[in-house]
Design a protein around this motif. Sequence first.
Motif, PDB file in Angstrom:
ATOM      1  N   MET A 160       0.844  -1.234  -0.140  1.00 31.15           N
ATOM      2  CA  MET A 160       0.047  -0.093   0.012  1.00 31.15           C
ATOM      3  C   MET A 160       0.765   1.119  -0.025  1.00 31.15           C
ATOM      4  O   MET A 160       0.531   2.351  -0.590  1.00 31.15           O
ATOM      5  CB  MET A 160      -0.842   0.043   1.219  1.00 31.15           C
ATOM      6  N   THR A 233      -5.577   4.830   2.975  1.00 33.47           N
ATOM      7  CA  THR A 233      -6.363   3.473   2.881  1.00 33.47           C
ATOM      8  C   THR A 233      -6.583   3.084   4.211  1.00 33.47           C
ATOM      9  O   THR A 233      -5.698   2.850   5.039  1.00 33.47           O
ATOM     10  CB  THR A 233      -5.424   2.431   2.220  1.00 33.47           C
ATOM     11  N   GLU A 256      -9.424   5.099   0.117  1.00 35.87           N
ATOM     12  CA  GLU A 256      -9.718   3.709  -0.346  1.00 35.87           C
ATOM     13  C   GLU A 256      -9.959   2.958   1.082  1.00 35.87           C
ATOM     14  O   GLU A 256      -9.015   2.619   1.930  1.00 35.87           O
ATOM     15  CB  GLU A 256      -8.533   2.952  -0.833  1.00 35.87           C
TER      16      GLU A 256
END
Length: 484
Positions: A160, A233, A256
């Motif tokens: 990520m 995220t 996200e």
Amino acid sequence: MTTALRRLRNYIDGEFRDAADGRTTEVVNPATGEAYATAPLSAAADVDAAMAAAEAAFPAWRDLIPAERQKVLLKIADRFEERAEELIAAESENCGKPIALVRSEEIPPMVDQIRFFAGAARMLEGRASGEYMEGFTSIIRREPVGVCAQVAPWNYPMMMAVWKFAPALAAGNTVVIKPSDTTPASTVLIADIIGSVLDELGHSRGVFNVICGDRETGRLMVEHKVPAMASITGSVRAGMQVAESASKDLKRVHLELGGKAPVVVFEDTDIPKAVEDIAVAGYFNAGQDCTAATRVLVHESIHDEFVAALAKAAAETKTGAVDDEDVLYGPLNNANQLGQVKGFIERLPAHAKIEAGGEQVGDKGYFFAPTVISGLKQDDEIIQHEVFGPVITVQSFSDEKQAVQWANGVEYALASSVWTKDHARAMRMSKTLDFGCVWINTHIPLVAEMPHGGFKKSGYGKDLSAYGFDDYTRIKHVMTSLDG
């Protein structure tokens, strides 16, 4: 005799630093439940320093021609390959992940993704320049947005981080990234790799900065006056907090968030093949994946056969030590997450049936058995909310209309899959499923060229692909008179 803990540090303007006030947190290996390192608990002074470094480095990085930024990213990708074993070891200790799987399933796609964005840097998209008003020519410029404040999660901390820094740097932005407080080790190592490349190629190391810390550190980053964009995220709650904080000065936001992927299995499906693939997609990384195949809807005519086969697959799926090459997944990431998964099991309604698993494994670390639960209803808590663990639920539907209704009947909208041999049905389902991704007869593959991102409470903005690159740019219209 107590083993000394390793000391992780922030990376700011090319230097590894402790938090300004000296505060630290312990970092725990989830496979053992024991601390192995300390990391800075960064506060306002640390955030100020990182933002100042990124802001100072921005003009020169922005003004590089794309080919020069491409060279940097390609060199970073090469260095990831050269130092792969260090990255694997750090990520395994971070997360308790099986070493063999980090080597085969994470390093190759990360390297590929960095190289993809290296190429994207040289393929800026925009409308054709031309005369849209008599006597004037219009031009579109695509520019970086500025300093990006990025917050990465603990389920795939290394990958990520790549999804965030690679498009941001390729587009000409500078970065301050914060890993999760439970998984900082691999991101700190990435800082060492990127810093050395920037130094070798003669660029400011302030282009990329890492600060460790907790939620308060992340809040300070998002609310700081310097960043033009905040990217996270994480959970829906965290995303909402970021969006609210960023709204105070109208920062651009890239979110996200969570998922609750429906896996719709029709009666014409090849059951053994579907079960095999769904079990892997549901249990990989201990189900700690926002696209995990953990909410299965099966046609009533094959329900019992499918559940029996899935329960057998769960019983044959292995979790365990990082050096065991036969395990599919390691532990849950932290004690809180283990408690959350246990809580879902403890609160199951009376009509639910545990077909496999349902309990913690072992007496150390945060391992949880691969679990299958049947007999569930659409409004049950475990259907409506993200478990983020190795738990697959199964519901029985009667027809396509009901399957779509139940599949869409949650607040998340990130990913989904359809399992059928009927092409027309697959096309209808791909249209009506309200999710950012629809897989057909597969679940979970990703490629750098295609976007990843959802709708509704799964957030907005795209990772990967040219769409993800575009999210880190802004568009400027330039208009000039032709009469001199």
